[in-house]
Design an enzyme around this catalytic site. Structure first.
Site, short mmCIF file in Angstrom:
data_model
loop_
_atom_site.label_atom_id
_atom_site.label_comp_id
_atom_site.label_asym_id
_atom_site.label_seq_id
_atom_site.Cartn_x
_atom_site.Cartn_y
_atom_site.Cartn_z
N ASP A 210 0.83 -1.20 0.00
CA ASP A 210 0.00 0.00 0.00
C ASP A 210 0.87 1.26 0.00
OD1 ASP A 210 -2.85 0.92 0.37
OD2 ASP A 210 -1.98 1.89 2.13
N GLU A 262 14.31 -14.60 0.83
CA GLU A 262 14.65 -15.72 1.73
C GLU A 262 13.68 -16.88 1.49
OE1 GLU A 262 14.24 -14.01 5.64
OE2 GLU A 262 15.80 -12.52 5.24
C1 NOJ Z 1 -4.48 2.87 -0.93
C2 NOJ Z 1 -5.61 1.92 -0.69
O1 NOJ Z 1 -5.86 1.21 -1.87
C3 NOJ Z 1 -6.77 2.77 -0.23
O2 NOJ Z 1 -7.97 2.04 -0.20
C4 NOJ Z 1 -6.43 3.36 1.11
O3 NOJ Z 1 -7.46 4.23 1.51
C5 NOJ Z 1 -5.13 4.15 1.05
N1 NOJ Z 1 -4.10 3.47 0.32
C6 NOJ Z 1 -4.61 4.43 2.44
O4 NOJ Z 1 -4.11 3.25 3.01
#
Ligand code: NOJ
Length: 546
Positions: A210, A262
């Site tokens: 993310d 790993e």
């Molecule tokens: C990207 C994620 O796909 C989204 O749903 C989220 O709100 C933001 N990152 C923050 O984590």
């Protein structure tokens, strides 16, 4: 490449499961891991190679689980670690790999580290794991800089110190319940090495990472001049942004790559909203991640010239660093492509659509374009992502009452942006069952549109003209004809507004631009996104063996 590494991910079709909305076994209206396990057969039958699950970790759910309070446990809402193990075992039995989400830019404000930071004084080691700063002005009542949250409003929130006085501010690029970590702190690096190994040891085949462009902030946290086209997930502000795409993030990905190496055959996939593609390709250099989501492709309008350009650019830029291109049209952050491709107004990523959007996309045009776009995408070489429900041709859900909306974007912009709830509505499995078979009780955390009965999976499964049948056929043909490893060549001798290419011995024709069509070329029709005669009509893709 290390000796034990294989390349399954170079060609994989990866299906995104949004756990809240896939299948609910417990009946509380929110999907869960047991629900997923119970439905995995249907995904194997669809012909995908892997699943990616959005977060199911312990979380107060302020941002639908992207606000994690414990990175190494399952939220009771979704089940238990045993449920996770059972799901992985079943997926592996069916030949499906399992990718999990990891959220390293921030935690929930309920995370033990953040709670102890709040209880500790300014300058303490506890606060140093996050980004706490004194405010500006004589009484510190102004935020430390002008940064904006991608969900709207300021990116800083002031805390009340343990003695009750107004205190420091902490940074949150997203919701105020999602404080950003300070990645220059060694404990943060070490903690995430542990989190990676925890899930790898439990059998996860990789991670979708993310906000992989956001972890490192420019020294001194300088103010920033925002451009009008700044959009939710960032990246478009360009090289001068002090918090997106800082060079330092690449050191983190090199470290993570060595952890993942790993283990055998595990991968990292970057969610990095970075433009242009030549810049995004840095995330997939040989010692960094394996894949990055091709958001440039997702954001390309349904226009022949633009599509040809982004396909050429993607293949060139990713292959220049030895990575496969990926392709994606929908996910849990964007308007579903069966609606988006028929939108005639600007709709920046994350803003969403709802009852007051004018004009709303035409449903029939959207579905026809959505199917044509998917048929085009699934013929391209490399790896592709599918978002749950697109195989049913689900449109964006529009008529969600304001009080039911849960995306923090809606509240943080006082309703000015609808946000992302419309692409997150629970799936319809059976037309006649409560909640269309999503949950045994009929509960559903977001209301499902009435029109979805006809789109339920059981209505489509035996209908050869359904969207589901088209996806199944495309995936089978893609595999049988080794399209994912093929080399594509444009077919130039076609009318304006048509995108056409050869890959292996399959020829693909998409009539894209308004009014564009072409006489059906010679050859055996393998797949057609809509019924055709001796003409391929507008908004239609056909695969031929010739
Ligand atoms: C990207 C994620 O796909 C989204 O749903 C989220 O709100 C933001 N990152 C923050 O984590």
């Amino acid at each position: 490449m290390t000796s034990h590494e294989s390349s399954w991910w170079r060609t994989a079709v990866i299906y995104q499961i949004y756990p809240r909305s896939f299948a609910d076994a417990s009946g509380d209206g929110v999907g869960d891991l047991r629900g997923i396990t119970s439905r995995l057969d249907s995904l194997a039958a669809l012909g995908i190679d892997a699943i990616w699950l959005s977060p199911f970790y312990v979380s107060p759910q302020k941002d639908a689980g992207y606000d994690v309070a414990d990175f190494t446990d399952v939220d009771p809402l979704f089940g238990t670690l045993d449920d996770f193990d059972a799901m992985v075992a079943r997926a592996h039995e069916l030949g499906l790999r399992v990718i999990v989400d990891i959220v390293p830019n921030h935690s929930s404000d309920q995370h033990a580290w953040f709670q102890s930071a709040l209880a500790s004084p300014p300058g303490s080691v506890e606060r140093a794991r996050y980004i706490f700063r004194d405010g500006l002005g004589p009484d510190g009542s102004q935020p430390p800089n002008n940064w904006e949250s991608v969900f709207g409003g300021p990116a800083w929130t002031r805390v009340t110190e343990p003695d009750g006085t107004p205190g420091q501010w902490f940074l949150h690029l997203f919701d105020s319940s999602q404080p950003d970590f300070d990645w220059s702190h060694p404990e943060v690096l070490e903690e995430f090495d542990r989190v990676l190994r925890f899930w790898l040891d439990r059998g996860a085949d990789g991670f979708r990472v993310d906000v992989a462009h956001g972890l490192v902030k420019a020294d001194g946290l300088p103010d920033f001049s925002y451009s009008d086209d700044a959009h939710s997930m960032g990246g478009v502000e360009g090289p001068s942004s002090p918090y997106w795409a800082q060079d330092g993030v690449h050191d983190i990905w090199r470290r993570w790559r060595s952890v993942v190496n790993e283990y055998a055959d595990r991968i990292l996939a970057a969610e990095a909203w970075v433009v242009p593609l030549s810049r995004m390709a840095k995330w997939v250099r040989p010692d960094e991640m394996h894949q990055a989501f091709n958001f440039a492709y997702l954001e390309t309008p349904w226009e022949a010239a633009a599509l040809k350009q982004v396909i050429d650019e993607s293949l060139a830029e990713f292959s220049a660093v030895g990575a496969p291109s990926t392709w994606v049209l929908s996910n849990h952050d964007v308007v579903r492509h069966s609606s988006r491709l028929a939108l005639t107004i600007d709709n920046p990523q994350g803003h969403g659509i709802g009852p007051s959007t004018t004009p709303l996309p035409d449903t029939a045009v959207g579905l026809q374009r959505g199917r044509a776009a998917t048929a085009l995408m699934l013929a391209l070489p490399g790896s592709a992502y599918i978002y749950q429900g697109e195989e049913l041709g689900l449109p964006e859900a529009i008529e969600i009452p304001d009080e039911a909306r849960q995306d923090p974007t809606f509240a943080r912009t006082a309703g000015e942006r609808y946000g992302r709830d419309g692409c997150r509505v629970p799936l319809p499995w059976n037309a006649d069952a409560p909640a269309y078979g999503f949950s045994p009780t009929g509960d559903s955390w977001l209301p499902q549109p009435e029109q979805w009965a006809t789109l339920a999976r059981d209505q489509q499964i035996d209908d050869p003209t359904s969207t589901l049948s088209m996806y199944r056929l495309a995936l089978a043909l893609r595999r049988e004809n080794d399209l994912a490893t093929g080399t594509m060549q444009w077919i130039e001798d076609v009318p304006d507004g048509v995108v056409a290419f050869r890959i292996g011995d399959v020829s693909v024709y998409s009539a894209v631009d308004p009014g564009a069509s072409l006489a059906l070329p010679d050859g055996e029709v393998l797949l057609s996104s809509m019924p055709i005669t001796d003409t391929i009509p507008p908004d239609t893709t056909v695969w031929l063996r010739s």
